[in-house]
Write a protein that holds these residues in place. Structure first.
Motif, PDB file in Angstrom:
ATOM      1  N   ALA A   1       0.730  -1.221   0.016  1.00 28.38           N
ATOM      2  CA  ALA A   1       0.089   0.330  -0.047  1.00 28.38           C
ATOM      3  C   ALA A   1       1.005   1.290   0.111  1.00 28.38           C
ATOM      4  N   HIS A   2       1.876   1.230   0.901  1.00 27.84           N
ATOM      5  CA  HIS A   2       2.787   2.291   1.115  1.00 27.84           C
ATOM      6  C   HIS A   2       3.425   2.536  -0.517  1.00 27.84           C
TER       7      HIS A   2
ATOM      8  N   ALA B   1       2.079   1.860  -3.308  1.00 26.16           N
ATOM      9  CA  ALA B   1       1.168   2.471  -4.317  1.00 26.16           C
ATOM     10  C   ALA B   1       1.047   3.878  -4.228  1.00 26.16           C
ATOM     11  N   PHE B   2       0.876   4.376  -2.651  1.00 30.18           N
ATOM     12  CA  PHE B   2       0.652   5.801  -2.528  1.00 30.18           C
ATOM     13  C   PHE B   2       1.920   6.760  -2.830  1.00 30.18           C
TER      14      PHE B   2
ATOM     15  N   LYS C   1       1.710   6.812  -6.465  1.00 36.70           N
ATOM     16  CA  LYS C   1       0.630   7.960  -6.997  1.00 36.70           C
ATOM     17  C   LYS C   1       1.357   9.407  -6.945  1.00 36.70           C
TER      18      LYS C   1
ATOM     19  N   TYR D   1      -6.370  -1.584   2.807  1.00 35.34           N
ATOM     20  CA  TYR D   1      -5.338  -0.700   2.673  1.00 35.34           C
ATOM     21  C   TYR D   1      -4.751  -0.555   1.423  1.00 35.34           C
TER      22      TYR D   1
ATOM     23  N   GLY E   1      -4.866   1.986  -1.854  1.00 31.46           N
ATOM     24  CA  GLY E   1      -3.623   2.437  -2.609  1.00 31.46           C
ATOM     25  C   GLY E   1      -3.687   2.376  -4.065  1.00 31.46           C
TER      26      GLY E   1
ATOM     27  N   GLU F   1      -6.160   4.891  -5.773  1.00 29.30           N
ATOM     28  CA  GLU F   1      -5.832   6.332  -5.619  1.00 29.30           C
ATOM     29  C   GLU F   1      -4.534   6.125  -6.727  1.00 29.30           C
TER      30      GLU F   1
END
Length: 207
Positions: free
Chosen positions: A46-47, A49-50, A53, A110, A114, A117
């Motif tokens: 998730a981190h 992916a963020f 982004k 989560y 990610g 977004e």
């Protein structure tokens, strides 16, 4: 004659299934991931992916071609991480403890957020990305396609860990369907942006 684009989706999934088959054969030598391991893996993805982004948004807003290769590299990194975690999850057992189910589901959600977004950012930035680097019209959809394939496999593995008679199983499956739609929409955004340019697929070889 203009050469048509070859979709890599089917080939990517065939190769992925072949790799998974190889890992399945070797899986008895692998330790299954615990609920906490899966939680950490999903949170880490998730981190990633963020972070990607944020990079996409900066490159698109600044129209800065310099970090364009970094976007592709980070797409590759998150795809590789998904694939590695799929191989580790293959022999993981169904989670029976409700507390562990909740931990894994929250981390799964989560990661899904990610991906939502990230794909929304990629969708919105399609015209800018093609302006920044003409090769984006090919390379970003290809990166999306690869990530879609390995993320699909990973999400399936996590869904399989939830007992089928729990709400977590149904909710996680519903979220996966939404992820699939986000991936398709992001790839389509590049096709649409390319079609609206003066010379679509201008880098395609003409013979």
């Amino acid at each position: 004659m203009r050469l048509g684009r070859i979709s890599t989706g089917g080939l990517a999934r065939i190769l992925l299934m072949s790799l998974l088959g190889t890992w399945m054969a070797a899986a008895p030598a692998r330790a299954a991931m615990s609920a906490s391991d899966i939680q950490l893996a999903c949170n880490s993805l998730a981190h990633m992916a963020f972070d990607l982004k944020d990079l996409v948004n900066v490159v698109a807003s600044m129209r800065n071609p310099g970090p364009f290769q970094d976007i592709l590299d980070e797409f590759s990194d998150i795809s590789d991480s998904c694939l590695s975690n799929v191989s580790l999850m293959i022999r993981s057992s169904v989670i029976t403890a409700q507390g562990d189910q909740q931990l894994v589901y929250e981390a799964y959600s989560y990661f899904v957020q990610g991906l939502f977004e990230l794909m929304d950012a990629v969708t919105d930035s399609a015209p800018a990305m093609i302006e920044v680097d003409k090769q984006a019209e090919f390379r970003i959809p290809s990166a999306i396609d690869r990530l879609s394939g390995v993320a699909d496999a990973l999400l399936f593995q996590v869904i399989a860990i939830f007992p089928t008679d729990t709400s977590y199983s149904q909710q996680s499956a519903n979220q996966k369907s939404q992820v699939d739609s986000h991936f398709r929409h992001a790839a389509h955004a590049f096709h649409l942006a390319t079609a609206n340019t003066g010379a679509p697929y201008s880098n395609t070889t003409v013979v």
